[in-house]
Scaffold this active site. Structure first.
Site, PDB file in Angstrom:
ATOM      1  N   ASP A 286       0.865  -1.270   0.040  1.00  0.00           N
ATOM      2  CA  ASP A 286      -0.007   0.046   0.091  1.00  0.00           C
ATOM      3  C   ASP A 286       0.887   1.325   0.054  1.00  0.00           C
ATOM      4  O   ASP A 286       1.494   1.491   1.038  1.00  0.00           O
ATOM      5  CB  ASP A 286      -0.868  -0.157   1.109  1.00  0.00           C
ATOM      6  CG  ASP A 286      -2.043   0.960   1.304  1.00  0.00           C
ATOM      7  OD1 ASP A 286      -2.917   0.983   0.340  1.00  0.00           O
ATOM      8  OD2 ASP A 286      -1.717   2.281   1.677  1.00  0.00           O
TER       9      ASP A 286
ATOM     10  N   ASN B 239      -2.532  12.966  -5.218  1.00  0.00           N
ATOM     11  CA  ASN B 239      -3.882  13.235  -6.089  1.00  0.00           C
ATOM     12  C   ASN B 239      -4.205  14.872  -5.547  1.00  0.00           C
ATOM     13  O   ASN B 239      -4.929  15.675  -6.558  1.00  0.00           O
ATOM     14  CB  ASN B 239      -4.973  12.271  -5.593  1.00  0.00           C
ATOM     15  CG  ASN B 239      -4.633  10.973  -6.507  1.00  0.00           C
ATOM     16  OD1 ASN B 239      -4.211  11.014  -7.514  1.00  0.00           O
ATOM     17  ND2 ASN B 239      -4.980  10.010  -6.018  1.00  0.00           N
TER      18      ASN B 239
ATOM     19  N   ASP C   2      -2.431   8.864 -11.330  1.00  0.00           N
ATOM     20  CA  ASP C   2      -2.192   7.828 -12.622  1.00  0.00           C
ATOM     21  C   ASP C   2      -0.898   7.564 -12.981  1.00  0.00           C
ATOM     22  O   ASP C   2      -0.559   6.532 -13.312  1.00  0.00           O
ATOM     23  CB  ASP C   2      -3.295   8.124 -13.621  1.00  0.00           C
ATOM     24  CG  ASP C   2      -4.697   8.190 -13.350  1.00  0.00           C
ATOM     25  OD1 ASP C   2      -4.995   7.597 -12.006  1.00  0.00           O
ATOM     26  OD2 ASP C   2      -5.644   8.813 -13.922  1.00  0.00           O
TER      27      ASP C   2
ATOM     28  N   ASP D 158      -4.522   2.394  -4.639  1.00  0.00           N
ATOM     29  CA  ASP D 158      -3.010   2.335  -4.573  1.00  0.00           C
ATOM     30  C   ASP D 158      -2.332   1.177  -4.171  1.00  0.00           C
ATOM     31  O   ASP D 158      -1.193   1.332  -3.567  1.00  0.00           O
ATOM     32  CB  ASP D 158      -2.520   3.658  -3.929  1.00  0.00           C
ATOM     33  CG  ASP D 158      -2.921   3.645  -2.380  1.00  0.00           C
ATOM     34  OD1 ASP D 158      -4.010   2.979  -2.157  1.00  0.00           O
ATOM     35  OD2 ASP D 158      -2.353   4.365  -1.684  1.00  0.00           O
TER      36      ASP D 158
END
Length: 348
Positions: free
Chosen positions: A225, A233, A242, A268
């Site tokens: 993770d 973001n 992305d 993610d």
């Protein structure tokens, strides 16, 4: 070590066996349909009437259909399928010769042979070879039984039509196969990163668990993770996030071994399925992943990740148990702020 390509090959072999079964049933239906359609039509020819030979040919075709329907084609090598269009061509030729002057009507059954040939064979050279045999079988009785000019017209019209039928069927088959392959790939691939998706991860893990259970070997599952990914973001926008996910997928693919599977179940989170891997090797793999991810930048700092590890059969014997255990380890590491724990838990 069994690689990802081996599982793909096994799936392809199963698909090929399924196609052989369908092709064999198609041959049986075409033989039977041709025989059933010919039998009553033979009785309509009274000037001159057809002989008993025509009925025997119909019976032969019908029996051929039943035999094809009974054969377990999944276990039959593909090369034996060449017998079917040859047999079909010969049986149509026998029908034409046995009926005599009316035989030209039944010559159009060569169209069924053309349909089967174009569907059954992938190599165009094989299709062309069988169609040349059909062309010869179609032409000989017409040339023998009709006036030369009339025969030339029939052959000039019929042969291109038969080849066109085969070409159209082959074109449609190839398009369907390409579409099927593309859909199969998309169904197992994460569209953003190009690595395996959740479905492919589960399939791969189920397969490897069954294999490792048989051979008595260890299997490692790593769940990653990304740390502070939300900041990327929030500060740089989702397109930047992305791009970072694609970079992570590329780094992971380049870092793991060729027999390992990298997957992105969602968000993610990434997962690595490492076959035939004990705890020490899994620890070293996690360390390599840490170092590789640190070469990327997220939110203005080297990228890091919390990594959880589970081992088959010690931490679980099913895919769900292993994923849950590795996910639990990952959350514990993240909550601990990246401290390395005793049970092979890692964080950057």
């Amino acid at each position: 070590m069994l690689r990802n390509a081996d599982q793909t090959s096994m799936r392809a072999a199963d698909d090929a066996a399924q196609r052989r079964a369908i092709t064999g049933r198609l041959a049986g239906l075409l033989f039977a349909i041709g025989a059933i359609a010919s039998a009553p039509a033979n009785e309509l020819f009274s000037d001159p009437p057809v002989g008993h030979a025509a009925h025997w040919v119909d019976l032969l075709a019908f029996v051929s259909g039943l035999v094809c329907l009974a054969i377990p084609w999944r276990r039959v090598p593909e090369r034996w399928f060449h017998v079917l269009p040859i047999a079909g061509t010969c049986e149509v030729a026998l029908s034409v010769w046995s009926i005599g002057v009316h035989g030209g009507i039944y010559a159009w059954y060569y169209g069924l042979v053309a349909v089967f040939t174009a569907y059954a064979f992938d190599r165009r050279a094989h299709i062309a070879a069988h169609m040349l045999l059909v062309a010869v079988a179609f032409s000989l009785p017409i040339v023998y039984l009709h006036h030369v000019t009339d025969a030339a017209i029939r052959v000039a019209v019929a042969i291109p039509v038969l080849f066109t039928i085969a070409g159209v069927v082959a074109y449609l088959r190839e398009g369907l196969e390409e579409g099927k392959a593309l859909l199969a790939q998309q169904a197992r691939t994460d569209p953003l990163t190009g690595v395996a998706n959740l479905r492919m991860r589960d399939e791969r893990l189920e397969y490897e668990i069954a294999r490792h259970r048989r051979v008595g070997r260890e299997l490692a599952v790593l769940v990653l993770d990304l740390d502070r990914f939300k900041e990327v973001n929030d500060t740089q926008g989702h397109p930047a996030g992305d791009r970072l996910l694609r970079d992570v997928a590329a780094v992971l693919s380049a870092t793991v071994r060729s027999g390992d599977t990298v997957a992105r179940p969602g968000g993610d989170e990434f997962c690595v399925v490492a076959p035939e891997t004990g705890r020490a090797d899994a620890q070293r793999l996690a360390e390599r992943i840490e170092l590789a991810l640190a070469t990327l930048t997220g939110a203005g700092r080297p990228l890091s990740a919390s990594v959880g590890l589970a081992l088959f059969p010690h931490d679980g014997v099913t895919a769900e148990e292993l994923i849950d255990r590795a996910d639990l380890d990952e959350r514990m590491i993240k909550q601990a702020g990246g401290a390395v724990r005793d049970r092979a838990l890692f964080a950057v």
